[in-house]
Write a protein that holds these residues in place. Structure first.
Motif, PDB file in Angstrom:
ATOM      1  N   ARG A 115       2.979   4.753  11.348  1.00  0.00           N
ATOM      2  CA  ARG A 115       3.098   5.155   9.956  1.00  0.00           C
ATOM      3  C   ARG A 115       2.574   6.578   9.781  1.00  0.00           C
ATOM      4  NH1 ARG A 115       3.370   1.599   5.699  1.00  0.00           N
ATOM      5  NH2 ARG A 115       4.269  -0.367   6.375  1.00  0.00           N
ATOM      6  N   THR A 148       0.495   4.992   3.040  1.00  0.00           N
ATOM      7  CA  THR A 148       1.246   5.425   4.218  1.00  0.00           C
ATOM      8  C   THR A 148       2.688   4.941   4.115  1.00  0.00           C
ATOM      9  OG1 THR A 148       0.729   3.419   5.443  1.00  0.00           O
ATOM     10  CG2 THR A 148      -0.808   5.267   5.694  1.00  0.00           C
ATOM     11  N   SER A 196       0.858  -1.171   0.000  1.00  0.00           N
ATOM     12  CA  SER A 196       0.000   0.000   0.000  1.00  0.00           C
ATOM     13  C   SER A 196       0.900   1.229   0.000  1.00  0.00           C
ATOM     14  CB  SER A 196      -0.877   0.010   1.240  1.00  0.00           C
ATOM     15  OG  SER A 196      -1.427   1.300   1.393  1.00  0.00           O
ATOM     16  N   ARG A 203       6.452   4.264   6.727  1.00  0.00           N
ATOM     17  CA  ARG A 203       7.089   4.345   8.025  1.00  0.00           C
ATOM     18  C   ARG A 203       8.404   5.104   7.880  1.00  0.00           C
ATOM     19  NH1 ARG A 203       6.918  -0.429   9.747  1.00  0.00           N
ATOM     20  NH2 ARG A 203       5.081   0.000  10.974  1.00  0.00           N
TER      21      ARG A 203
END
Lengths: 173, 264
Positions: free
Chosen positions: B238, B229, B226, B231
């Protein structure tokens, strides 16, 4: 300090390790039957249920750390993961199929289901293993050596069963 | 080896820098191994001396430049950029380098030069990752001419006040901060100007996953990760991914008449 051992991306590291071990334990569980066919290793049968339950336990930790640590309970994101990405679909399916096996891995449930039905139910482990290896294959973006190793071991373990089944079927009764 | 250059504040984010050990210890550089820590452990596989860069194709000044010749006319500056990897993580890195546009003007591309193609060093004896067909070696990347000329596009030769470590793409690499990290090709030995869109390694490897443009875009669904978002390395939760990695003001105009979900 804990970052020193887990690296720059500790959540990814934990997730990957739990996933690796889930697969190792699953293959170890499946290796019990072929190995214990050889008399000196027959004692291994005693550990099959324990290995199976460890597989479930690691799969559970793997799944929970994905949901809780990696996605931080972002259910919308998680749902999109499962429907959009075939490695996630396979992984989730494998996990869901593990639940009835773990739930029936005790003497009371075997007794209640009866040996034949219990065995039929627990053949689901073959589908789970195939889904698990597919999950690993599909999440790898390049350099497929590790998933290839897992696939080769699984092919051997399932192939042995197929040959064993054919041999037993052809024994004239 | 220390390498000092003044910070260009106009082109720098004030966000907190990612730790040096993470920037230099968590890398994708498959020539040096396919694990995240392998490039750091195997950094010595990359031989950076002597080093030359071939300038070829549709240019008035083709030829082979050794590293000193290539770098000499350019003033180095420090720029703090966000880096967003397609795998869903990001860093903030203080690069040292100069705009690619300066180099391009110097070699005078012809009117036929619509794209710039880059190649990483091919050295399978030392770069053991190249001994197996992980990707179609050598690693290739490319930009459209206007992307290459954008003032954000950087040739980096250092980070964190020192010469670029091998695992980060020594001795010179591309940095294109509004695109996924794999566009920022490392250890460049060839720059080729051409009329047609160049073949790029990841696009060739898996075209449904990695487009030629590869602009950071949380709206384009990716079959593997995905992209909504990311990190930030060093953070726990995230954060939302920004379109063009937050550089829309500088680069959105390059793509006004393009469907970004088709040209992902």
């Amino acid at each position: 300090m804990w970052q020193g051992t887990l690296g720059a991306n500790p959540i990814e590291f934990i997730l990957r390790n739990l996933g690796d071990w889930t697969l190792y334990l699953l293959l170890m569980t499946l290796a019990v039957t072929p190995l214990s066919a050889w008399a000196p290793l027959a004692f291994l049968r005693r550990y099959r249920r324990m290995l199976g339950l460890y597989t479930f336990f690691y799969a559970l930790l793997h799944g929970l750390s994905y949901i809780g640590l990696d996605r931080f309970f972002d259910w919308e994101l998680l749902w999109l993961d499962v429907v959009d990405r075939k490695f996630m679909t396979a992984g989730m399916a494998a996990f869901l199929l593990l639940i009835p096996l773990a739930a029936t891995s005790n003497a009371a449930m075997i007794h209640q289901l009866g040996g034949a039905r219990w065995r039929r139910l627990h053949r689901l482990v073959y589908a789970i293993a195939i889904l698990g290896v597919a999950h690993f294959f599909w999440l790898t973006r390049a350099d497929f050596r590790e998933p290839q190793k897992m696939a080769a071991i699984l092919a051997f373990l399932l192939g042995w069963r197929l040959l064993d089944w054919m041999r037993k079927r052809h024994v004239p009764s | 080896k220390p390498l000092k250059a003044p910070r260009n504040a106009d082109f720098s984010t004030s966000e907190e820098l990612t730790k040096y050990d993470d920037v230099t210890g968590y890398c994708n550089f498959y020539e040096l191994g396919s694990g995240k820590r392998h490039p750091t452990a195997n950094a010595h596989w990359l031989k950076t001396e002597p080093w030359s860069v071939e300038i070829a194709g549709e240019v008035k000044q083709p030829g082979k430049l050794d590293l000193d010749q290539l770098l000499k006319p350019h003033d180095l500056q420090e720029r703090v950029y966000r880096l967003r990897c397609v795998e869903g993580w990001s860093m903030v890195i203080p690069w040292i380098g100069f705009p690619l546009a300066e180099l391009i003007k110097r070699v005078e591309p012809s009117s036929k030069a619509k794209f710039v193609a880059f190649e990483t060093l091919m050295d399978p004896i030392n770069l053991k990752g190249q001994q197996r067909p992980i990707l179609d070696w050598p690693y290739q990347e490319g930009l459209r001419m206007d992307e290459a000329m954008n003032p954000l596009t950087l040739i980096a030769v250092g980070l964190y006040g020192e010469v670029l470590p091998n695992q980060n793409g020594a001795p010179l690499r591309l940095v294109v901060p509004w695109k996924y990290g794999f566009k920022s090709i490392k250890s460049i030995v060839r720059i080729h100007f051409q009329e047609s869109q160049p073949r790029t390694s990841w696009n060739f490897h898996a075209p449904e996953e990695y487009g030629f443009y590869a602009n950071v875009n949380p709206q384009v669904r990716h079959p593997r990760w995905s992209q909504a978002t990311e990190r930030r390395i060093g953070e726990f939760r995230r954060r939302k991914t920004l379109v063009f990695n937050g550089y829309g003001e500088q680069v959105a105009h390059l793509y006004t008449d393009m469907d970004l979900s088709a040209n992902f």
